[in-house]
Design a protein around this motif. Structure first.
Motif, PDB file in Angstrom:
ATOM      1  N   ASP A  43      53.688 -21.256  99.302  1.00 11.35           N
ATOM      2  CA  ASP A  43      52.944 -21.182 100.560  1.00 11.35           C
ATOM      3  C   ASP A  43      53.779 -20.521 101.652  1.00 11.35           C
ATOM      4  OD1 ASP A  43      51.299 -21.512 102.718  1.00 11.35           O
ATOM      5  OD2 ASP A  43      51.326 -23.709 102.704  1.00 11.35           O
ATOM      6  N   ASN A  44      53.550 -19.217 101.862  1.00  5.25           N
ATOM      7  CA  ASN A  44      54.193 -18.516 102.977  1.00  5.25           C
ATOM      8  C   ASN A  44      53.167 -18.099 104.021  1.00  5.25           C
ATOM      9  OD1 ASN A  44      52.998 -16.173 101.842  1.00  5.25           O
ATOM     10  ND2 ASN A  44      54.845 -15.779 100.627  1.00  5.25           N
ATOM     11  N   ASP A  45      52.004 -18.735 103.963  1.00  2.00           N
ATOM     12  CA  ASP A  45      50.932 -18.533 104.937  1.00  2.00           C
ATOM     13  C   ASP A  45      50.605 -17.063 105.134  1.00  2.00           C
ATOM     14  OD1 ASP A  45      48.947 -19.356 106.689  1.00  2.00           O
ATOM     15  OD2 ASP A  45      50.260 -19.350 108.434  1.00  2.00           O
ATOM     16  N   GLY A  46      50.320 -16.384 104.027  1.00  4.88           N
ATOM     17  CA  GLY A  46      49.934 -14.988 104.152  1.00  4.88           C
ATOM     18  C   GLY A  46      50.225 -14.177 102.914  1.00  4.88           C
ATOM     19  N   GLY A  47      50.138 -12.857 103.059  1.00  6.49           N
ATOM     20  CA  GLY A  47      50.385 -11.941 101.958  1.00  6.49           C
ATOM     21  C   GLY A  47      51.838 -11.514 101.919  1.00  6.49           C
ATOM     22  N   GLY A  48      52.629 -12.200 101.130  1.00  9.11           N
ATOM     23  CA  GLY A  48      54.075 -11.995 101.133  1.00  9.11           C
ATOM     24  C   GLY A  48      54.525 -10.622 100.687  1.00  9.11           C
ATOM     25  N   ILE A  49      53.782  -9.998  99.784  1.00  5.89           N
ATOM     26  CA  ILE A  49      54.246  -8.725  99.241  1.00  5.89           C
ATOM     27  C   ILE A  49      54.307  -7.637 100.309  1.00  5.89           C
ATOM     28  CG2 ILE A  49      51.942  -7.904  98.540  1.00  5.89           C
ATOM     29  CD1 ILE A  49      53.355  -6.784  96.005  1.00  5.89           C
ATOM     30  N   PHE A  50      53.451  -7.727 101.339  1.00  3.61           N
ATOM     31  CA  PHE A  50      53.409  -6.667 102.347  1.00  3.61           C
ATOM     32  C   PHE A  50      54.660  -6.627 103.209  1.00  3.61           C
ATOM     33  CE2 PHE A  50      48.938  -7.653 101.394  1.00  3.61           C
ATOM     34  CZ  PHE A  50      48.545  -6.414 100.933  1.00  3.61           C
ATOM     35  N   SER A  51      55.410  -7.720 103.237  1.00  4.06           N
ATOM     36  CA  SER A  51      56.659  -7.736 104.003  1.00  4.06           C
ATOM     37  C   SER A  51      57.726  -6.859 103.370  1.00  4.06           C
ATOM     38  CB  SER A  51      57.177  -9.171 104.136  1.00  4.06           C
ATOM     39  OG  SER A  51      56.278  -9.963 104.889  1.00  4.06           O
ATOM     40  N   PHE A  52      57.503  -6.426 102.125  1.00  7.94           N
ATOM     41  CA  PHE A  52      58.446  -5.544 101.436  1.00  7.94           C
ATOM     42  C   PHE A  52      58.093  -4.075 101.625  1.00  7.94           C
ATOM     43  CE2 PHE A  52      58.827  -9.571  99.296  1.00  7.94           C
ATOM     44  CZ  PHE A  52      60.163  -9.663  98.945  1.00  7.94           C
TER      45      PHE A  52
END
Length: 213
Positions: free
Chosen positions: A123-132
């Protein structure tokens, strides 16, 4: 050639293990812990985006899983895991929070089924892959969150509880391993921060590159 690849793999595995031991429970460590703790008689279903990548990169030689990809990458992942579990084997599902929320209808009447499904939600409250991806640095933070981070603010434990499914948040690899080995249905949540997750991945990549350099 084969010996060289085997040696490189061993060195990479050693530095991954050492690096993860020096940081709090992270998304790569979640995938690695599940791969290691998964009982021999159990199946693993992994969601697209970061869970799938983390299992491939950091799961180690024990990693094995089922996976599918819907039109948006995360469609029906919990339902897929439920289908695997209904075949009669204990099943662990490793999913992100958006995949979990997107397919929450799979939890309907789950407690009334004779099924052993153990859902692990990063649970990182969002779409984690886009931070990369490049837009994470090129857009103002608020705009990035609106278009790509997409925080939803859903309480994962309360969502599970609404369907009568026992849920808990864990903070250590040992507690996660215990939950993976315990019969379901259950939901296990691991809280994560998207920015910190990028940093952990960068640290792992640098350590592996140094070990193989």
């Amino acid at each position: 050639w084969t010996t060289g690849w085997h040696d490189a793999n061993q060195r990479a595995e050693a530095v991954i293990e050492a690096t993860l031991a020096g940081v709090p429970l992270s998304e790569p460590d979640v995938a690695r812990t599940i791969a290691t703790a998964l009982p021999n008689d159990a199946e693993l279903v992994v969601a697209a985006s970061m869970p799938m990548r983390d299992l491939e990169w950091y799961g180690g030689p024990a990693a094995r899983a089922h996976a599918n990809r819907g039109a948006n990458g995360i469609d029906g992942v919990v339902s897929t895991a439920l289908g695997v579990a209904l075949a009669g084997r204990p099943t662990v599902a490793l999913v992100g929070d958006i995949a979990f929320v997107h397919d929450a209808s799979a939890l309907i009447a789950l407690r009334s089924r004779d099924v052993d499904l153990r859902i692990v939600v990063v649970d990182n409250d969002g779409g984690g892959i886009f931070s990369f991806l490049p837009q994470a640095e090129q857009l103002p933070a608020a705009r990035f969150e609106q278009l790509f981070g997409t925080p939803h603010g859903t309480d994962v434990e309360l969502l599970a509880a609404a369907h009568g499914v026992p849920a808990a948040t864990v903070e250590s690899p040992s507690d996660l391993a215990d939950r993976v080995r315990s019969a379901g249905p259950s939901v296990t949540r691991i809280a994560s921060d998207r920015i910190a997750n990028v940093e952990v991945h960068a640290k792992l990549h640098a350590a592996v590159a140094a070990a193989l350099g």
